[in-house]
Scaffold this active site. Structure first.
Site, mmCIF file in Angstrom:
data_model
loop_
_atom_site.group_PDB
_atom_site.id
_atom_site.type_symbol
_atom_site.label_atom_id
_atom_site.label_comp_id
_atom_site.label_asym_id
_atom_site.label_seq_id
_atom_site.Cartn_x
_atom_site.Cartn_y
_atom_site.Cartn_z
ATOM 1 N N CYS A 1 0.848 -1.193 0.000
ATOM 2 C CA CYS A 1 0.000 0.000 0.000
ATOM 3 C C CYS A 1 0.884 1.243 0.000
ATOM 4 O O CYS A 1 1.655 1.460 0.941
ATOM 5 C CB CYS A 1 -0.924 -0.003 1.217
ATOM 6 S SG CYS A 1 -2.055 1.404 1.260
ATOM 7 N N VAL A 2 0.762 2.051 -1.046
ATOM 8 C CA VAL A 2 1.588 3.252 -1.162
ATOM 9 C C VAL A 2 1.193 4.267 -0.097
ATOM 10 O O VAL A 2 2.049 4.920 0.506
ATOM 11 C CB VAL A 2 1.439 3.860 -2.577
ATOM 12 C CG1 VAL A 2 2.228 5.148 -2.693
ATOM 13 C CG2 VAL A 2 1.905 2.863 -3.619
#
Length: 349
Positions: free
Chosen positions: A197-198
């Site tokens: 997850c950025v």
């Protein structure tokens, strides 16, 4: 002299302050960590802006807070709880393969020093964490001792005849159990890798998938509640001050897009939980060697809806679970279409 000045590298006026900043905060020297920190600050800022504009523009909400403070207290509690859950998920461990491997190795050292009887031949303890092996692959390769090496543990999870090259990571050179994958952003192998997850700056895996789902739940509820408050404000104060209406409508449109995305993401991960899948397994199924031969509609690691929910919510807080690949008989059983008797006997559960 002029040529030397031209060839000399030009220094930005920001170089010296940045160097001092890196000396005070060494972690910021890593571009990846800087990017992750900026995204975290951006997300917190977005939350504060949405809540701040709401309380700044809506005088009726302030009056309602004075008369019924519980309503605003509940909203602000959800606001704070969502941010706490966000940072807790961002700082949590997704369950790294090296950590599980170290737990097994430490257990083996303790076993050699002080042998003790155990009813779980393929389990290992490391402090409060337990490494356990699920499935009926126990003893497939003849494991029967308390002190089980990591290589032996991983080998027992794969079918007979598989070579060590098929499950050894080519980047960090560790032996991966099924469902594990190397994350190029974290540069580590993650147990039951779902995705990186950025916005969190962290991997989602076996160790924090449950926390991630709860964060999605809270974020969705917060966005929905905030959207209702914005719509209530517009309904009562439309056409009074045009620039306030323009800002509110723009924020509401952006909020609606985010809400749709969050709802879809929440439903998607709920489906993954109920079927015991990961995003990586669903999207890259044909690229995973041990899943290629399994029909698309068959979920090889699913143990039924109820068992999947229990393992996801309750059984993953204190141990790393290593799931064995299902044997052909199990695949055939799961491939069998459901009948009325199956429904009556709760086969899907």
């Amino acid at each position: 002299m002029m040529i030397a000045n031209i060839c000399r590298p030009q220094h930005s006026p920001w170089d010296q302050p940045m160097d001092r900043c890196f000396q005070i905060f060494p972690c910021l020297a890593d571009p990846g960590r800087r990017s992750s920190l900026c995204l975290k600050l951006a997300l917190v800022t977005i939350h504060v802006v949405y809540a701040g504009v709401l309380f700044l523009f809506d005088g009726d909400l302030i009056e309602k807070t004075k008369k019924e403070p519980w309503y605003t207290i509940l909203y602000l509690s959800l606001f704070v709880l969502t941010l706490i859950q966000y940072f807790a998920t961002a700082l949590s461990s997704p369950g790294y393969v090296r950590d599980a491997m170290m737990a097994v190795n430490e257990r083996n050292v303790v076993y050699r020093k002080e042998p003790e009887a155990s009813n779980q031949p393929a389990s290992s303890r490391n402090g409060s964490f337990v490494v356990s092996m699920e499935g009926n692959q126990m003893g497939r390769n003849g494991s029967g001792s308390n002190a089980t090496s990591w290589s032996k543990l991983v080998a027992d999870l794969y079918p007979i005849g598989s070579t060590i090259r098929t499950w050894t990571c080519t980047y960090c050179n560790v032996e991966q159990p099924p469902r594990a994958k190397h994350c190029h952003d974290c540069d580590k192998c993650v147990l039951q890798f779902d995705h990186h997850c950025v916005w969190l700056g962290n991997c989602i895996g076996q160790g924090n998938h449950c926390q991630f789902w709860w964060y999605l739940c809270e974020e969705t509820a917060l966005c929905l509640w905030t959207g209702v408050l914005y719509i209530t404000y517009l309904t009562a104060h439309i056409t009074r001050v045009w620039w306030k209406d323009a800002i509110t409508i723009l924020l509401l449109i952006t909020l609606s897009i985010c809400l749709i995305f969050l709802l879809l993401l929440l439903l998607f991960h709920s489906y993954l939980i109920l079927t015991n899948q990961t995003t990586y397994e669903l999207v890259r199924r044909r690229r995973i060697p041990y899943l290629r031969s399994i029909p698309e509609r068959v979920h090889p690691f699913s143990k039924g809806v109820c068992r999947n929910l229990y393992n996801f919510c309750c059984a993953r807080n204190s141990f790393y679970s290593l799931e064995a690949l299902p044997i052909s008989q199990e695949i055939e059983e799961k491939s069998r279409p459901y009948t009325c008797s199956d429904v009556m006997t709760c086969r899907c559960c």
